[in-house]
Design an enzyme around this catalytic site. Structure first.
Site, PDB file in Angstrom:
ATOM      1  N   HIS A 145       3.615  -1.570   5.664  1.00 44.22           N
ATOM      2  CA  HIS A 145       3.473  -0.305   6.327  1.00 44.22           C
ATOM      3  C   HIS A 145       2.449   0.769   5.839  1.00 44.22           C
ATOM      4  CE1 HIS A 145       5.973   0.226   2.870  1.00 44.22           C
ATOM      5  NE2 HIS A 145       5.829   1.616   2.928  1.00 44.22           N
ATOM      6  N   ASN A 146       1.956   1.220   6.996  1.00 39.88           N
ATOM      7  CA  ASN A 146       0.603   2.152   6.653  1.00 39.88           C
ATOM      8  C   ASN A 146      -0.498   1.643   6.092  1.00 39.88           C
ATOM      9  OD1 ASN A 146       3.211   4.052   6.943  1.00 39.88           O
ATOM     10  ND2 ASN A 146       3.238   4.579   4.789  1.00 39.88           N
TER      11      ASN A 146
END
Lengths: 363, 363, 363
Positions: B259-260
Site C-alpha cells: 500500500h501507498n
C-alpha cells in the site's frame, strides 16, 4: 469407504500382522486415533502417543513390538513415507466436485472432451481445446484455445491454461495455477543501463532513460506426463518455441517459471522458487523453497539446492548448492562458520598489528 | 496470415536482402524452421543451426553473409531484441478470446463500455465501471465498482481489479493479476515488540503480547498508460491516497506492491519482487527477480538491482545494487571474493598469532 | 455518509477540540484535503503541508497547537496508527458488492447459508458447505464441499477454499487467496540424493535417479477467529491432521503456508513469506516480508524476524532474527559491519604476514 488391514497391506506391497480383518475408515495421528482408524506410528517417537488414542491398528516400523504397543493389528512400513504415498492415495476423500458436466460450464462447441470427462460449474473450455479421457476439470477453470490436455488430468478450482498449451497424461494443477502467461521480455530502442551493468558488473555507462518495448510470446508451454503444478504457480509461455516441463516434474505453490525455460524429467521445485527466462535444467534437479535462478544459465542433472539458494551461474551435474550467491554446500558451511567468527577475527588482527608494530619498533 | 520479407522489414524499420517477396507464416528457431518460416539467426552461434532446418529466410546480424548460410532472403537486425519486439507483435496469434460480449458475462447496467469492447465468458463488470474503447476483457475477469480502465486494455483470464481503481490506456494484465487488494496494515493498542525492534535494531523491550487491529485501505490504486502487470501479481490499495504506478512500468509475475507505493515511469520489476508499503520509487528503476524493498524508503531514478537484492535503506539515483543487505554491486563483488577467502584467512591469522607470540617470547 | 468531529472522536475513544460539530466526509492527506475532509497530520512533519490544502479539521498529535495550524477543529491522536484503525474502519466505502444472493451464483442445495449472507455473482458454494450469518462472499469465489465458514466472513473476489476446511468468525480473505491446496509432499521408492544431502549437509551419496510418488493431503485446514489472508496467498492442507492457523493471525499477500504448519494466535506474516511443511509456530510471531522457514522446525512465542530472514533451525521464544541463515539481529549487524571491512582486513593480514616474515628473518 472402509478397507481391511489386509487390503491396505496388499495395496502398499507390505506385510500385515495380527487381526488383518479389522476394518479401517481413516488414517490418524496416534493420539487422536479412534477405534476404526489406522494410527501412523512409524517410529518409536510417534508410537508413544498410541496410549492417548484408541487405535486398535497402526502402521509401524518393521521390527516394532506391536503387541506390546497394545495393538490388535499392524502394518509394517520399512520406508514410512512410501507407505504414506500408498495409504493416502487409498484414503483420499477428494474434493467432491461431482460427476458429469455442470450445466453452467461454458464449453465451445469445437472443443473435444474424452470419455468420462467431468467439468465443474462455471468452467470455460475454449475453441479447439481437447481434454483427455477421465479428466476432472474443477470449478471456475479456464482451458484456452487449441490447448490439449492428456488423459486423467485433475484441475483444482480456478486453474487457468492459456492458448496452444500441450500437456501430457495425469496432469495435476492446484488452485489458481497459471499456465501460459506471457513471458516478461522487454527491450529499449538503444542500449540500456541494465544491459551495461550486466557487461560491466556494476557500471551503467552513459545509457539514457528509455521506455520499454514488449516482446510477445508466440511459443506457449509444453508439459510432459505426471506433472503437478502448485497453487498460484505461474508458467510463462516461450518466445518462439514452447517453455518445456519434462515428465514427472513437481512444482510447488507460487513457483515461477519464466519464458523458454526447459526442464528435464523428475525435477522438484519447492514453494516460491523462481526460475528466470531461458534457463536449461536437467533431470532430477531438486530446488528447495525460495530458490532463484538467474536467466540463461544451465543446471545439470541431479543438482540439489537448499532453500533460499540463488543460483547466479551454471551449475554442473550433481552439484549440491547453498547460499546467495550459490556455492557448494560445504563451502557455504565453511564460509558461514568463518563469518560468525569475523568480529573476533577483526579484534585479533587489530591486536596483531599492535604487537607487530611494537616488535618492529623494539627491534 | 502471412507477410512478405519486404513487409516485415518495413514494419521493423530495417533492411531486407534477396528475394523479398518470399511469404512468411511464422517465426522459428533455426533448427526447427520450415520452408515458410523466418528463422531467427541474429548471431553466428544461432546461424550454425540453420543447416538443420529448412528455412529459406532468416533474420540475421547486419554484416552476415546470408547467401553463404544457404538463404534466399534475409532481414538485417542491428539490434536483435528490438527486431524481436516488432516481429513478435506482428506474428502474435493471440488468445482467441472471441469478439463481442459473451452472453454469460455479468455486466452491471450502470457500467459503461466503450466502442468495440470485448468481454469474455463469465466476466463480471461492477456498477459504475468504465471500460475504454477497444479493450479486451478476458474470461473470468472481475472489474470492480466505479473502476475506470482506459482504451485498448487487454486483460487475460481471471484478472481482478477492485473498486475505484483508475488505469490508463493500453493496460495489459496477465492471468490472475490482482489490483486493489487491501493493504497489509495493522496496529496493536500499545507499543509492540516489533516497533521496539525497529528502533533498537534488535531489542523487543518489555512489550506485551497483543492482538492486531486493522487499518482499512481507503485509497485504491492509480495506474498510468502502457503498464503491464504479471500473472498472479498483487497491487495493494493505498491507505488514504492511491497506490500509484507510473506510465510505462512493467511488473512481472508474482510481483507484490504494498500500500501507498509510488513508482515513477518506465520501471521494470522482475518476477517475485516485493515492494513493502510506502516505498517511493523514481523513474526507470530496474529490479531483478526476487528483490525486496523494506517499507518507507526512497529509490532514486535509474537505480538498478541484481536479482535477489534486498534494499533496506534509501538508494540514491543511479546506484547499482546487489546483496542482502543491498550494497553497491562492486562492493558486493569485493565482499563476496573476500568471503570465499575467509576460511584461509582464519588459518593465516592463527598462524600469525603463533608466529608473533614466538617472536615476542624470543625477544 | 458524513460524521461530525465529535462522533469520530467518540468512536476512536479520543478527545476533540474546537468546533466539534464540523461535518467530515473523507480522510485525506494534508496537502490534498478539501474543506470537508479530515486531514491526517499526526506529526509536525505532516502538519507542515496543511497550508497547501483546505482542511478545516485535522487529526493531530496530543499537544499540537492546532489553532496555530489554521484549523477550526482537531482530533487528538496519542497513538496515530491506532486512531487510523478506528478512522479507516468508519470511512471505508467497501467494495460495493451489492446485497443478497446473486442469481448467477451456483449454490448446492445442501449448503447452509446463515441469516443475511450475501453471495456475489458467479460464486460457487459446494455441497454441505455452511456459511455463518452476516458473511459476504464476493464475486467469483469458491467454497468447497463440507467447508464451514463462521459468522461475519468477508471474502473478496476469486477466493477459493477447498473441501472440509473449518474457519472461525470474522474471516477476511483478499482476492485470489487459496485455502486448502494439497500439500507438496513426494517420496522416491528408495533413498534419494536429497535425503542424503539433508543428513550429510552436502553429500548425495550413491542415490540413483528416481521418480516421485505423491503423498495425498487428507487433512484440510483449520483457521481460528479474526484471521486475515492476503491476496494470492496459499495455505496447504495437512497430510493427516489439518494445517492450523490460530486466532487473530494476519497473513499478507503471496504468503505461503505448507502442509501441517501450526501457528499460535496473533501472528503477523508479511508479503511473500514462506513457511515450509510441519513448522510449529507459537503466538505473536512477526515475520517480515520474504522470510522463509525450513520444514519441521519450531518458532517460539514472540519471535520477530526482519524482512528476508531465512530461518533454518529452531528459534527460541522472544528471539529477534535476521539474515540468511538467520542469526540474532545484533549478531547479524556485527557480522555485516565486519563483512564490509573484509577487503581491508585481507590487505592488513597480507601486510602483517610480510612484516612478521621480515621480523622472523631479521631475528
Amino acid at each position: 469407504m472402509t478397507y481391511t488391514i489386509e487390503e491396505i497391506a496388499r495395496a502398499l506391497g507390505t506385510e500385515a500382522r495380527g487381526d488383518v480383518s479389522l476394518q479401517i475408515r481413516r488414517a490418524a495421528e496416534p493420539a487422536s486415533a479412534g477405534p476404526d482408524d489406522l494410527a501412523l506410528a512409524m517410529s518409536p517417537k510417534y508410537a508413544e502417543a498410541l496410549s492417548q488414542g484408541q487405535a486398535r491398528a497402526a502402521m509401524v516400523w518393521p521390527d516394532a513390538d506391536w503387541q506390546a504397543l497394545g495393538l490388535r493389528a499392524a502394518i509394517l512400513a520399512p520406508r514410512p513415507r512410501m507407505a504414506m504415498a500408498g495409504l493416502t492415495r487409498m484414503m483420499d476423500p477428494g474434493q467432491g466436485y461431482g460427476p458429469g458436466i455442470h450445466p453452467s460450464a461454458v464449453i465451445d462447441p469445437s472443443a473435444e472432451l474424452g470419455i468420462g470427462v467431468c467439468v465443474g460449474p462455471l468452467t470455460v473450455i475454449g475453441a479447439g481445446a481437447k481434454i483427455g479421457a477421465g479428466s476432472v476439470i474443477g470449478p471456475h477453470c479456464y482451458v484456452g484455445t487449441d490447448t490439449v490436455l492428456g488423459e486423467g488430468a485433475f484441475l483444482r478450482e480456478m486453474v487457468s491454461i492459456g492458448a496452444r498449451v500441450h500437456i501430457g497424461d495425469r496432469f495435476i494443477a492446484q488452485p489458481g495455477a497459471r499456465i501460459g502467461s506471457d513471458g516478461f521480455s522487454f527491450v529499449t530502442p538503444e542500449v540500456s543501463g541494465a544491459e551495461n551493468v550486466r557487461k560491466t558488473m556494476g557500471d551503467q555507462g552513459g545509457a539514457k532513460a528509455q521506455s520499454w518495448l514488449r516482446i510477445h510470446s508466440l511459443g506457449a508451454v509444453r508439459i510432459g506426463d505426471d506433472v503437478e503444478i502448485g497453487a498460484n504457480a505461474t508458467i510463462d509461455s516461450g518466445t518462439i518455441r514452447a517453455t518445456e516441463i519434462g515428465d514427472g516434474c513437481k512444482l510447488d505453490n507460487q513457483v515461477h517459471l519464466g519464458h523458454n525455460v526447459r526442464t528435464g524429467q523428475d525435477c522438484l521445485f519447492a514453494g516460491q522458487t523462481g526460475i528466470s527466462g531461458s534457463v536449461d535444467i536437467g533431470n532430477n534437479v531438486v530446488l528447495g523453497g525460495q530458490c532463484g535462478v538467474v536467466d540463461n544459465v544451465f543446471i545439470g542433472d541431479g543438482v540439489i539446492a537448499a532453500g533460499g539458494t540463488k543460483i547466479l551461474s551454471n551449475a554442473p551435474a550433481g552439484r549440491v548448492l547453498m547460499g546467495y550467491p550459490a556455492v557448494k554446500m560445504e563451502t557455504h558451511t565453511e564460509i558461514y562458520k568463518a563469518q560468525r567468527r569475523l568480529p573476533r577475527l577483526l579484534r585479533d588482527v587489530a591486536a596483531l598489528k599492535k604487537a607487530v608494530s611494537k616488535l618492529g619498533s623494539s627491534e
